[in-house]
Scaffold this active site. Structure first.
Site, PDB file in Angstrom:
ATOM      1  N   TYR A 127      29.984  -1.457   6.935  1.00  0.00           N
ATOM      2  CA  TYR A 127      29.174  -2.120   5.895  1.00  0.00           C
ATOM      3  C   TYR A 127      29.682  -3.531   5.604  1.00  0.00           C
ATOM      4  CZ  TYR A 127      27.400  -2.918   1.107  1.00  0.00           C
ATOM      5  OH  TYR A 127      26.843  -3.456  -0.027  1.00  0.00           O
TER       6      TYR A 127
ATOM      7  N   THR B 148      32.500   5.461  11.379  1.00  0.00           N
ATOM      8  CA  THR B 148      31.593   5.246  10.233  1.00  0.00           C
ATOM      9  C   THR B 148      30.716   4.010  10.451  1.00  0.00           C
ATOM     10  OG1 THR B 148      33.341   4.034   9.079  1.00  0.00           O
ATOM     11  CG2 THR B 148      33.097   6.363   8.527  1.00  0.00           C
TER      12      THR B 148
ATOM     13  N   THR C 250      41.945  -3.121  -2.450  1.00  0.00           N
ATOM     14  CA  THR C 250      40.995  -2.517  -3.385  1.00  0.00           C
ATOM     15  C   THR C 250      41.517  -2.469  -4.822  1.00  0.00           C
ATOM     16  OG1 THR C 250      39.944  -0.396  -3.963  1.00  0.00           O
ATOM     17  CG2 THR C 250      41.927  -0.259  -2.657  1.00  0.00           C
TER      18      THR C 250
ATOM     19  N   TYR D 293      43.619   7.159  -1.361  1.00  0.00           N
ATOM     20  CA  TYR D 293      42.964   5.950  -0.852  1.00  0.00           C
ATOM     21  C   TYR D 293      43.655   4.697  -1.390  1.00  0.00           C
ATOM     22  CZ  TYR D 293      39.610   2.143  -0.665  1.00  0.00           C
ATOM     23  OH  TYR D 293      39.029   0.914  -0.489  1.00  0.00           O
TER      24      TYR D 293
ATOM     25  N   HIS E 154      28.183   6.181  -3.579  1.00  0.00           N
ATOM     26  CA  HIS E 154      28.243   5.025  -4.464  1.00  0.00           C
ATOM     27  C   HIS E 154      26.999   4.889  -5.342  1.00  0.00           C
ATOM     28  CE1 HIS E 154      31.221   3.809  -1.313  1.00  0.00           C
ATOM     29  NE2 HIS E 154      31.913   3.725  -2.430  1.00  0.00           N
TER      30      HIS E 154
ATOM     31  N   ILE F 165      24.315  10.655 -13.744  1.00  0.00           N
ATOM     32  CA  ILE F 165      25.321   9.714 -14.253  1.00  0.00           C
ATOM     33  C   ILE F 165      26.527  10.544 -14.696  1.00  0.00           C
ATOM     34  CG2 ILE F 165      25.845   7.979 -16.042  1.00  0.00           C
ATOM     35  CD1 ILE F 165      23.830   6.980 -13.968  1.00  0.00           C
TER      36      ILE F 165
ATOM     37  N   ARG G  97      33.268  12.459 -13.372  1.00  0.00           N
ATOM     38  CA  ARG G  97      33.798  12.648 -12.026  1.00  0.00           C
ATOM     39  C   ARG G  97      35.318  12.450 -12.114  1.00  0.00           C
ATOM     40  NH1 ARG G  97      31.877   8.533  -7.317  1.00  0.00           N
ATOM     41  NH2 ARG G  97      33.215   7.131  -8.497  1.00  0.00           N
TER      42      ARG G  97
ATOM     43  N   GLY H 143      39.001  11.308 -11.901  1.00  0.00           N
ATOM     44  CA  GLY H 143      39.650  10.096 -11.380  1.00  0.00           C
ATOM     45  C   GLY H 143      38.949   8.796 -11.700  1.00  0.00           C
TER      46      GLY H 143
HETATM   47  N1  UDP Z   1      28.463   7.172 -10.426  1.00  0.00           N
HETATM   48  C1  UDP Z   1      27.538   7.980 -11.067  1.00  0.00           C
HETATM   49  N2  UDP Z   1      26.687   8.711 -10.307  1.00  0.00           N
HETATM   50  C2  UDP Z   1      26.700   8.706  -8.942  1.00  0.00           C
HETATM   51  C3  UDP Z   1      27.656   7.872  -8.302  1.00  0.00           C
HETATM   52  C4  UDP Z   1      28.524   7.130  -9.058  1.00  0.00           C
HETATM   53  O1  UDP Z   1      27.471   8.013 -12.299  1.00  0.00           O
HETATM   54  O2  UDP Z   1      25.909   9.424  -8.315  1.00  0.00           O
HETATM   55  C5  UDP Z   1      29.390   6.383 -11.247  1.00  0.00           C
HETATM   56  C6  UDP Z   1      30.859   6.681 -11.006  1.00  0.00           C
HETATM   57  O3  UDP Z   1      31.267   7.787 -11.757  1.00  0.00           O
HETATM   58  C7  UDP Z   1      31.507   5.362 -11.483  1.00  0.00           C
HETATM   59  C8  UDP Z   1      30.453   4.307 -11.098  1.00  0.00           C
HETATM   60  O4  UDP Z   1      29.219   5.022 -10.902  1.00  0.00           O
HETATM   61  O5  UDP Z   1      31.623   5.389 -12.880  1.00  0.00           O
HETATM   62  C9  UDP Z   1      30.784   3.580  -9.808  1.00  0.00           C
HETATM   63  O6  UDP Z   1      31.080   4.545  -8.829  1.00  0.00           O
HETATM   64  P1  UDP Z   1      31.095   4.215  -7.284  1.00  0.00           P
HETATM   65  O7  UDP Z   1      31.355   5.511  -6.560  1.00  0.00           O
HETATM   66  O8  UDP Z   1      29.866   3.450  -6.912  1.00  0.00           O
HETATM   67  O9  UDP Z   1      32.317   3.218  -7.105  1.00  0.00           O
HETATM   68  P2  UDP Z   1      33.869   3.374  -7.524  1.00  0.00           P
HETATM   69  O10 UDP Z   1      33.968   2.692  -8.877  1.00  0.00           O
HETATM   70  O11 UDP Z   1      34.236   4.801  -7.536  1.00  0.00           O
HETATM   71  O12 UDP Z   1      34.562   2.585  -6.469  1.00  0.00           O
END
Ligand code: UDP
Length: 327
Positions: free
Chosen positions: A11, A35, A118, A142, A190, A208, A283, A285
């Site tokens: 990507y 990937t 990151t 990660y 994402h 969400i 979610r 973490g």
């Molecule tokens: N998120 C969500 N629903 C989804 C995917 C992600 O609410 O189906 C939330 C996730 O919990 C975080 C934000 O979107 O608060 C960004 O998550 P993402 O996985 O895009 O990136 P990260 O911040 O983990 O790198």
């Protein structure tokens, strides 16, 4: 002189290849296509299907590409959740790949590397926004693997005349403006791609993850950085190193945070679609808020964000709506 793009079919890497070419750079690509997508790399670009952990195969690439002026390194596994389930796989690919790359760079006397680090190296930060002075305390394999990569680069640059720039991405999103390349993961996790897949009707709703965070509307706050801005930072970093700049690390974000609900609302506005949503559990973490302080990248690299969230979602929507099943 050639820029060797490791992970150039992925990507971020495929956008780097595209923008490097448009700015007149000579480019060659290495990717193991685990990937990445072969279709994401233009037909005329020299392409090596090689896993960077395979040192002999990587050495052969360096033998053929005699005039490498620098590397951009994008090949790594990058999913937090997956890394919690398969830590060894993450260390093997991310750290193992880095060992091999550094050894081959030294052997062939290639001097510069710009690579993807990151915001996950910071873990749950004590304060926001996050600057380069914020302590790095990753909370998942990660983030730990990327921090180890940063440290390996540091020691290598102290021991040899190699210089590096580590770019710590916050939330990368967006796509090329004509929608011809974009984000295509097998199991998408994402926020923005999932929202847009829901807008396309490929999912019934977006969940969400939690609304009891310590933020204004209770949903997590993230800092979204546009793909074109991100690649611009890589090119500026490479030019900085070529001009004799010392090894360094930069946090890359827009310095502006959006809650998950704000992202969803913006996507509804951009797409004109309803995009059904449900509120779910947290979610594991997820920190409450991750926002970059990118002042240092402005001062040292002359890098400034051009594009905001609407632009990011507009371009991502062009990609997803024209490629509903990816490549
Ligand atoms: N998120 C969500 N629903 C989804 C995917 C992600 O609410 O189906 C939330 C996730 O919990 C975080 C934000 O979107 O608060 C960004 O998550 P993402 O996985 O895009 O990136 P990260 O911040 O983990 O790198």
């Amino acid at each position: 002189m050639t820029v060797l793009v490791l992970g150039g079919a992925g990507y971020v890497g495929s956008h780097a290849v595209d923008i490097l070419l448009s700015r007149g750079y000579e480019v060659a690509v290495v990717d193991n296509l685990v990937t990445g997508h072969r279709e994401a790399v233009p037909a005329g670009v020299r392409f090596y299907e090689v896993d960077v952990r395979d040192k002999d195969a990587l050495s052969k690439v360096f033998e053929q590409e005699k005039n490498i002026e620098g590397l951009m390194h994008f090949c790594a596994y990058s999913l937090v959740g997956e890394s919690m389930e398969k830590p060894a796989m993450y260390f093997d690919n991310n750290v193992g790949g880095c060992i091999s790359i550094l050894e081959v760079m030294q052997e062939f006397d290639v001097k510069h590397i710009v690579f993807s680090s990151t915001a996950a190296t910071f873990g749950i930060p004590e304060s926001s926004p996050i600057s380069e002075k914020t302590p790095q305390k990753p909370i998942n394999p990660y983030g730990e693997s990327k921090l180890i990569m940063e440290q390996m680069m540091k020691w290598q640059s102290e021991a040899t005349d190699m210089t590096y720039v580590a770019l710590r991405y916050f939330n990368v999103a967006g796509a090329k403006g004509d929608g011809s390349i974009g984000e295509a993961h097998k199991n998408e996790t994402h926020l923005i791609p999932i929202i847009l897949q829901t807008a396309l009707g490929k999912r019934d709703f977006i969940t969400i993850y939690g609304d009891d965070y310590k933020t204004a509307d209770g949903t997590c706050v993230r800092d979204y950085i546009d793909m074109e801005d991100l690649i611009d930072a890589h090119i500026k970093a490479l030019e900085y190193l070529k001009a004799g700049g010392k090894s360094d690390q930069f946090n890359l974000g827009s310095s502006k945070g959006y809650s998950n609900l704000e992202v969803l609302e913006t996507a509804r506005k951009v797409t004109g679609k309803e995009i059904p949503s449900k509120m779910g559990e947290r979610r594991p973490g997820d920190p409450d808020e991750l926002v970059a302080d990118s002042t240092k990248a402005g001062e040292i690299l002359g890098w400034h964000v051009q594009n905001g969230l609407e632009h990011i979602i507009e371009n991502a929507w062009k990609w997803h709506s024209s490629h509903p099943d990816g490549y």
